[in-house]
Design an enzyme around this catalytic site. Structure first.
Site, PDB file in Angstrom:
ATOM      1  N   ASP A  60     -19.201 133.133 -22.061  1.00 40.36           N
ATOM      2  CA  ASP A  60     -17.910 133.534 -21.522  1.00 40.36           C
ATOM      3  C   ASP A  60     -17.145 132.281 -21.150  1.00 40.36           C
ATOM      4  O   ASP A  60     -17.701 131.358 -20.558  1.00 40.36           O
ATOM      5  CB  ASP A  60     -18.118 134.410 -20.284  1.00 40.36           C
ATOM      6  CG  ASP A  60     -18.454 135.825 -20.681  1.00 40.36           C
ATOM      7  OD1 ASP A  60     -17.883 136.294 -21.689  1.00 40.36           O
ATOM      8  OD2 ASP A  60     -19.287 136.450 -20.012  1.00 40.36           O
ATOM      9  N   ASP A 117      -0.370 138.114  -4.174  1.00 39.76           N
ATOM     10  CA  ASP A 117      -1.455 138.008  -5.154  1.00 39.76           C
ATOM     11  C   ASP A 117      -2.497 137.023  -4.626  1.00 39.76           C
ATOM     12  O   ASP A 117      -2.262 135.818  -4.557  1.00 39.76           O
ATOM     13  CB  ASP A 117      -0.859 137.505  -6.484  1.00 39.76           C
ATOM     14  CG  ASP A 117      -1.900 137.407  -7.567  1.00 39.76           C
ATOM     15  OD1 ASP A 117      -3.100 137.593  -7.268  1.00 39.76           O
ATOM     16  OD2 ASP A 117      -1.512 137.149  -8.726  1.00 39.76           O
ATOM     17  N   GLU A 154      -5.240 132.323  -9.251  1.00 36.82           N
ATOM     18  CA  GLU A 154      -4.084 132.040 -10.102  1.00 36.82           C
ATOM     19  C   GLU A 154      -2.797 132.262  -9.331  1.00 36.82           C
ATOM     20  O   GLU A 154      -1.863 131.449  -9.368  1.00 36.82           O
ATOM     21  CB  GLU A 154      -4.103 132.942 -11.342  1.00 36.82           C
ATOM     22  CG  GLU A 154      -5.251 132.616 -12.252  1.00 36.82           C
ATOM     23  CD  GLU A 154      -5.446 133.662 -13.336  1.00 36.82           C
ATOM     24  OE1 GLU A 154      -4.590 134.562 -13.437  1.00 36.82           O
ATOM     25  OE2 GLU A 154      -6.444 133.567 -14.050  1.00 36.82           O
ATOM     26  N   THR A 168      -1.375 148.685 -16.854  1.00 37.67           N
ATOM     27  CA  THR A 168      -0.070 148.026 -17.051  1.00 37.67           C
ATOM     28  C   THR A 168      -0.236 146.548 -17.326  1.00 37.67           C
ATOM     29  O   THR A 168       0.579 145.935 -18.004  1.00 37.67           O
ATOM     30  CB  THR A 168       0.801 148.191 -15.799  1.00 37.67           C
ATOM     31  OG1 THR A 168       0.135 147.572 -14.701  1.00 37.67           O
ATOM     32  CG2 THR A 168       1.047 149.642 -15.474  1.00 37.67           C
ATOM     33  N   ARG A 169      -1.300 145.971 -16.778  1.00 40.12           N
ATOM     34  CA  ARG A 169      -1.587 144.536 -16.881  1.00 40.12           C
ATOM     35  C   ARG A 169      -0.422 143.671 -16.381  1.00 40.12           C
ATOM     36  O   ARG A 169      -0.202 142.568 -16.855  1.00 40.12           O
ATOM     37  CB  ARG A 169      -1.968 144.147 -18.307  1.00 40.12           C
ATOM     38  CG  ARG A 169      -3.229 144.872 -18.775  1.00 40.12           C
ATOM     39  CD  ARG A 169      -3.618 144.477 -20.156  1.00 40.12           C
ATOM     40  NE  ARG A 169      -4.013 143.075 -20.230  1.00 40.12           N
ATOM     41  CZ  ARG A 169      -3.967 142.365 -21.343  1.00 40.12           C
ATOM     42  NH1 ARG A 169      -3.526 142.909 -22.444  1.00 40.12           N
ATOM     43  NH2 ARG A 169      -4.346 141.105 -21.352  1.00 40.12           N
ATOM     44  N   ILE A 170       0.380 144.247 -15.460  1.00 36.46           N
ATOM     45  CA  ILE A 170       1.361 143.405 -14.770  1.00 36.46           C
ATOM     46  C   ILE A 170       1.278 143.692 -13.275  1.00 36.46           C
ATOM     47  O   ILE A 170       0.782 144.732 -12.854  1.00 36.46           O
ATOM     48  CB  ILE A 170       2.829 143.635 -15.250  1.00 36.46           C
ATOM     49  CG1 ILE A 170       3.191 145.115 -15.163  1.00 36.46           C
ATOM     50  CG2 ILE A 170       3.043 143.098 -16.641  1.00 36.46           C
ATOM     51  CD1 ILE A 170       4.650 145.372 -15.495  1.00 36.46           C
ATOM     52  N   SER A 171       1.772 142.728 -12.503  1.00 36.32           N
ATOM     53  CA  SER A 171       1.873 142.967 -11.071  1.00 36.32           C
ATOM     54  C   SER A 171       3.271 142.517 -10.649  1.00 36.32           C
ATOM     55  O   SER A 171       4.032 141.989 -11.478  1.00 36.32           O
ATOM     56  CB  SER A 171       0.798 142.175 -10.321  1.00 36.32           C
ATOM     57  OG  SER A 171       1.014 140.793 -10.536  1.00 36.32           O
TER      58      SER A 171
END
Lengths: 671, 567
Positions: free
Chosen positions: A296, A333, A337, A369-372
């Site tokens: 990975d 967040d 990242e 959605t893979r967005i915030s």
């Protein structure tokens, strides 16, 4: 590093001596055919001595018999010692297990041993987790030092990939409800105890094959020795049974046979000390055979956290506006990242905002959605993968800005970075570049693996451009980008179709099929129960880089076996030259010229060979337990090196050893 | 030792290595079932055979089927020859009116020729009719050779194929090898021999009057045709008792060289063919390299010992090498070379009497046989025997590179090890076991002509030769007794088929395996290191077993000679 002194520490040697005698039980001994043969021969000579059937000096016969029995005992001792080392480790585990109690949801407490699969128990602060299971409710921090030796607590929570809990670990804060997933006596701890103790040890395929070879050699040498009396009678002589027995025992591969199971147990033990638990010896062997490593990217090749390194606005947008929006979207967040975006915006662009404005609504990241983002001060700021941002804002993908963004993100990706698109109210502002930081030294590690003949494949969720760039920088041989668990599984199947053995590590439930399919599947201990069940090894430290060391340990195990087998077989040459002239010189005095070692007398030659044959076993125990050092120098040079040490060494060492023993035997007047 | 002698050995070595690739390519075409130039003429014959026998040459057989068909065929061929020998007296082509052979003798000979041993307890020219020689025996020279090559092919397929059960078709392999390799080669070879002066006639006797005026009956017959396949097929059974020492079998220096080359030619070709079959000719060269190391070591010892001669004769004022039992026409070097070739190759043809060699000179041929005749070896048998040792060598030392042992991409696991050990254990079991029997039983003790360790060597050589399917003899032994005929017959049968069946089983087991691609982490099986390892394993595992027996035989003999005692 284990030193010889710790191998022979009094705490271990004492019980091992006792067990060495216990292992003389024929039912136990017959599992080792070569040692069994030795014991039978020793018994035969003992009986002959008592019956007085031999025309040999009494003292000489006694010595011969004693050394034969010692040969057997040294063999059982080596095995007992290796088991003892594992048992010492198991003892601490067992202590952790014995006092476990379980609290049921109705408040009653029962001993943990009565728990069955499917039972629900409650575990509070300070409690020991009574059985292996899955958290069904709540979140808690758990100290797993009992099994991992790592004192920093880990988070265990219901749902997701961190729901597995292990018996014997302690909840430090909060309380959880959990479901027992193992029948009593079959839990993780139980299996671990059984494995390190060697109680459940089954011979691995390679060990079985080696045992067959050793039995085969024993039969061949038995034929060679059993026919000698007839040959001698042709020559008009008689060879005493004791001498034939001595020749047989020195020729059959007692050395490797005596050390074989110790090598296997020690190999498992090394892995356990390395905090990796292999579910079978077979898995350890397979590790040595691995041709392809699936690694990975995150955590193995790069340090886990990507760092924001650049803001790239589209035309018409100021950098500061993009930085501002990115900061707002990232304040809530808590991922590394997200924090790095905040840091970059503050340090580079002086954005002052310290906290979210009041009334701001945080839109959390979801897998769908893979967005915030955040809805604050009347506008919606979104942050996420480029395609996801387009998808969340229908129509935004067709604008000129969109095309420019695609160009920018391609550039970012080609640089080995990951782009994150930022939009305000559906308007594309630009992208944040997240840089992967490659771990120090991985490049060297991969070139080392290449020399070992192992191909490395980087697995990443990144897009192909980013993946290619990181792959090139890290020096892996290949990569699988935008990898889904299915892709991983397909890749493993494809490699296996090509005859290659694949190793991988994983932790999530969706890794389970790939872990099961891989020849060596290392599950992270922090992973789900499903992953831990599917893999054939569990890394208690949950460190994916250890896959590389695991391969090395597997190779070490196989090499140790090969080296000692070669040594054992090569020893025979010298033994022939000691015993054959001693045995036949009465028939043809001329054969004394074969006594090239110049041994003092026939009896001394025979005794010296037998003593050497016995003593070499304990002398090699440290090597068997420590293992032959593996060097990543490629198979050719490695073979040359090992052949020189163990092949040539095995040829020469007994000539010297037997000569020295002969000097001692003659000097002491033993024969 | 002379420069001329060494030149001969060197020239032979260079020529035989040069032959490996061309012969190998020819064999490889047959291995793959490809067309050869001979198909134009013989193709219809091949198809005719299949049609007649109802065989589909493309039907793959698994190892059990392959082995079963092979065994049934051998059994049928054995009984056929047995019948011919027994009934020789009433069958045609018997101009000298010879009687049928006794049961034990006939069975011994039938087994002997079926198993490619060609052990001859009788003198061919005295005991056998032309029909027996041509139909009863020469046919086996072809079939047993073809069988050996077919088994080798099957084993190659085991290594080369992946995840399949088929290892070829026994009938197709047999037919192709016989038709497209052995027959054409033998035809040319026989014509060459006839041109060199070897007789080829259906007549049986030539009457000659010697210078002294004495009438002499000289036996002749279809010698050239038998001679060709005797060498090529590593059969070794001569038309005459003196074998290739006889001027009618081996008339000139050139025929001697060609005979030596022809013994090794198919063997070296098969080594190359193996490399090609597994996709890497270097694998084949590595095997040939190891064989050549053992070969040259053997030749050097024999030549050195024979040239050194007998110190006891030197004391009597008779200097020079040991010429007892040698053809003066060939001399020391050519005899030494021939003896090593014929024993290395399971041929058994001789151009000198091994019994008369010096003790150590005689030890080498015996040791060659005891190793299993894997130094080039009998056609087919050499390479499959050698591959058994390769499997063992890989298994013993292969672990030392930290991987489960692999050979040419196939993992060597317990099944292969078990079968290889089984096949290899047959050699000491038969050789030492039967020698032990013969050296205590009165019937056995009646055999050897000489006393002391030399007599023991004669018994040991006999059972080595029989088990190894060599067929040469330490001539001193009288073996035509029911005891020896029986025991030798059993040894020959076990030595052949208790080896072949495990070999086929290994082929089947390997063919079913996946192929593991070679990487820099794989055990290297091509370089000098591997060659050295192979040689060591062969000497230690294959050779050391025989050290006690050799110590009591030739070594004791040699040491006695040094001390002035002869047997």
């Amino acid at each position: 590093m284990t030193t010889a002194s710790s191998i022979f520490s009094a705490k271990l040697v004492g019980p091992a001596i006792g067990n060495a005698f216990r292992k003389l039980n024929p039912r136990e001994l017959v599992k080792n055919p070569v040692l069994f043969t030795t014991a039978v021969v020793a018994l035969l000579l003992t009986v002959l001595l008592v019956a007085g059937g031999e025309k040999l000096a009494f003292g000489f016969q006694v010595q011969l018999i004693v050394w034969l029995w010692l040969t057997v005992l040294f063999g059982t001792f080596a095995e007992a010692l290796a088991e003892g080392r594992g048992r010492a480790q198991a003892a601490s585990l067992r202590a952790a297990k014995s006092e476990l109690v379980a609290r049921l949801p109705d408040g009653k407490t029962v001993p943990a041993s009565q728990l069955k699969r499917g039972d629900i128990v409650v575990v509070g602060t300070g409690d020991l987790i009574p059985a292996d299971g899955e958290v069904t409710e709540g979140v808690a921090s758990v100290n797993e030092a009992a099994i991992t030796g790592e004192s920093a607590p880990v988070i265990r929570e219901a749902g997701g990939d961190r729901s597995a809990v292990t018996a014997g670990t302690r909840v430090i804060s909060d309380h959880i409800k959990m479901r027992v997933t193992q029948e009593p006596g079959q839990g993780f701890l139980d299996r671990m105890i059984a494995l390190v103790e060697g109680a459940e040890r089954q011979k691995t395929p390679n060990e079985i094959a080696l045992t067959i070879l050793l039995v085969g050699l024993t039969i061949i040498f038995l034929i060679a020795v059993a026919t000698i009396p007839s040959f001698a009678s042709y020559a008009g002589g008689h060879i005493p049974v004791a001498l034939l027995a001595a020749l047989l025992i020195t020729l059959i591969p007692t050395t490797i046979a005596a050390l074989l199971s110790a090598i296997g147990i020690a190999g498992m033990d090394r892995l356990v000390r390395f905090n990796v638990l292999a579910k079978s010896g077979r898995a350890v062997e397979a590790a040595g055979d691995v041709d392809v490593l699936l690694l990975d990217k995150t955590g193995t090749i790069t340090i886990g956290d990507r760092q924001a390194s650049e803001f790239r606005p589209v035309t018409g947008v100021e950098v500061s506006e993009l930085a501002d929006a990115a900061l707002l979207a990232s304040l809530a967040d808590e991922t590394p990242e997200g924090r790095s975006i905040v840091t970059l915006a503050r340090e580079r662009f002086g954005v002052k905002q310290a906290a979210l404005p009041s009334g701001a609504e945080v839109i959390p990241f979801t897998a769908q959605t893979r967005i915030s983002g955040v809805r604050a001060e009347g506008s919606l700021i979104q942050k996420g993968a480029v395609d996801s941002v387009f998808k969340a804002n229908p129509g935004s993908g067709d604008s000129a800005q969109a095309n420019e963004l695609r160009r920018i993100t391609d550039e970012i990706a080609r640089g080995g970075m990951t782009p994150l698109a930022v939009a305000r109210d559906g308007r594309i502002l630009g992208a944040v570049a997240l840089k992967d930081v490659i771990k120090a030294g991985v490049r060297e590690r991969f070139s080392e693996l290449r020399r070992m003949g192992i191909r490395t494949v980087m697995i990443t969720g990144d897009n192909p451009l980013t993946a290619a760039s990181i792959a090139a920088e890290a020096g892996v041989d290949d990569f699988l980008a935008e990898a889904t668990p299915e892709d991983k599984l397909d890749l493993i199947r494809k490699e296996q179709q090509g005859g290659r053995l694949v190793a991988m590590c994983g932790d999530g439930t969706n890794d389970a099929p790939a872990l099961a399919q891989a020849d060596v599947g290392v599950a992270m201990n922090t992973g789900t129960q499903a992953a831990r069940e599917a893999g054939n090894m569990v890394d208690l430290d949950s460190d994916p880089t250890k896959l590389i060391e695991i391969v090395g340990l597997g190779k070490q195990l196989l090499m140790t076996r090969g080296a000692l087998t070669t040594f054992s077989v090569a020893n025979d040459v010298a033994k022939y030259f000691a015993i054959i002239p001693a045995m036949f010189v009465v028939l043809y005095p001329g054969l004394a010229v074969l006594n090239i070692m110049g041994l003092s007398s026939p009896n001394s030659a025979i005794l010296s060979a037998i003593i050497f044959n016995a003593l070499i076993i304990p002398l090699l125990v440290p090597l068997a337990l420590k293992g032959v050092k593996y060097r990543a120098i490629g198979a050719g040079p490695l073979l040359a090196r090992n052949l020189a040490v163990y092949g040539l060494g095995g040829l020469i060492a007994p000539f010297i050893g037997i000569k020295l023993i002969d000097l001692a035997v003659a000097g002491l007047g033993l024969a | 030792m002379t420069a001329q002698g060494w030149t001969l050995i060197l020239v032979f070595t260079v020529l035989i290595v040069a032959l490996a690739k061309p012969m190998g390519m020819w064999l490889f075409a047959l291995y793959e079932g490809r067309r050869t130039p001979f198909h134009a003429v013989l193709g219809p014959v091949e198809r005719g055979f299949y049609k007649l026998a109802g065989i589909d040459p493309n039907a793959e057989q698994n190892w059990r089927r392959y082995a079963l068909h092979m065994l049934l065929f051998q059994l049928a061929a054995l009984l056929f020859t047995y019948a011919i020998l027994r009934l020789q007296g009433v069958l045609p082509m018997n101009p000298r009116g010879l009687a049928g052979i006794g049961a034990d003798g006939a069975m011994n000979t039938a087994i002997s020729f079926t198993t490619n041993t060609n052990w001859q307890w009788y003198s061919g020219e005295v005991a056998l009719s032309n029909l027996s020689q041509m139909v009863g025996l020469t046919i086996h020279n072809f079939l047993s050779a073809a069988t050996g090559i077919a088994i080798a092919f099957a084993m190659f397929r085991g290594f080369a194929r992946r995840q399949t059960s088929g290892i070829g078709n026994f009938w197709a392999d047999m037919t192709r090898v016989t038709l497209y390799l052995l027959l054409p080669l033998c035809l040319v070879y026989a014509i060459f021999l006839i041109a060199s002066g070897v007789p080829q006639t259906f007549a049986s006797l030539v009457d000659a009057t010697t210078l002294e005026g004495v009438k002499q009956h000289i036996v002749v017959g279809p010698v050239a045709s038998q001679e060709a396949i005797k060498m090529l097929g590593t059969n070794g059974g001569g038309f005459f008792n003196a074998n290739s020492a006889h001027p009618f079998e081996n008339p000139t220096a050139l025929t001697n060289l060609v005979q030596m080359l022809s013994i090794f030619s198919i063997g070296v070709g098969l080594s190359w063919c193996f490399g090609k079959a597994v996709g890497n000719p270097r694998q084949g060269w590595a095997i040939l390299g190891a064989m050549m190391v053992l070969f040259l070591a053997g030749v050097s010892i024999v030549y050195w010992q024979e040239a050194a001669g007998n110190p006891m004769l030197h004391q009597l004022g008779l200097p020079g090498g040991n010429m007892e039992g040698k053809e003066v026409r060939f001399g020391l070097a050519a005899s030494a070379l021939f003896s090593v070739i014929t024993t290395a190759a399971s041929c058994g043809a001789v151009n000198a009497m091994h019994d008369s060699f010096t003790a150590l000179g005689g030890l080498v041929p015996m040791f060659n046989i005891q190793l299993g005749e894997i130094v080039v070896g009998g056609v087919g048998a050499g390479i499959y025997g050698f591959l058994l040792f390769a499997v063992l060598a890989v298994f013993v030392a292969g672990l030392m590179v930290g991987r489960t042992p692999e050979y040419v991409g196939k993992k060597i696991e317990s099944r292969e090890v078990k079968l290889a050990v089984l096949a290899i254990a047959v050699l000491p079991l038969c050789i030492l076991g039967f020698t032990a029997l013969a050296s205590v039983l009165p019937q056995g003790l009646a055999g050897p002509l000489n006393k002391g360790p030399h007599g023991f060597s004669e018994i040991l050589y006999t059972f080595s030769s029989a088990t190894g399917n060599n067929g040469s003899a330490f001539a001193g032994i009288t073996s035509g007794t029911p005891f020896y005929n029986g025991l030798i017959g059993i040894a020959m049968w076990i030595g052949r088929f208790f080896m072949i069946v495990p070999v086929l089983a290994i082929a089947g087991s390997l063919a079913a395996k996946k192929y593991t691609p070679e990487t820099s982490g794989s055990f290297p099986t091509t370089g000098p290191l591997w060659v050295g390892l192979l040689v060591s394993i062969i000497l230690i595992v294959g050779g050391l077993t025989f050290l006690p027996s050799l110590a009591l035989g030739p070594i004791a003999d040699h040491l006695a000679m040094i001390h002035g005692q002869l047997f």
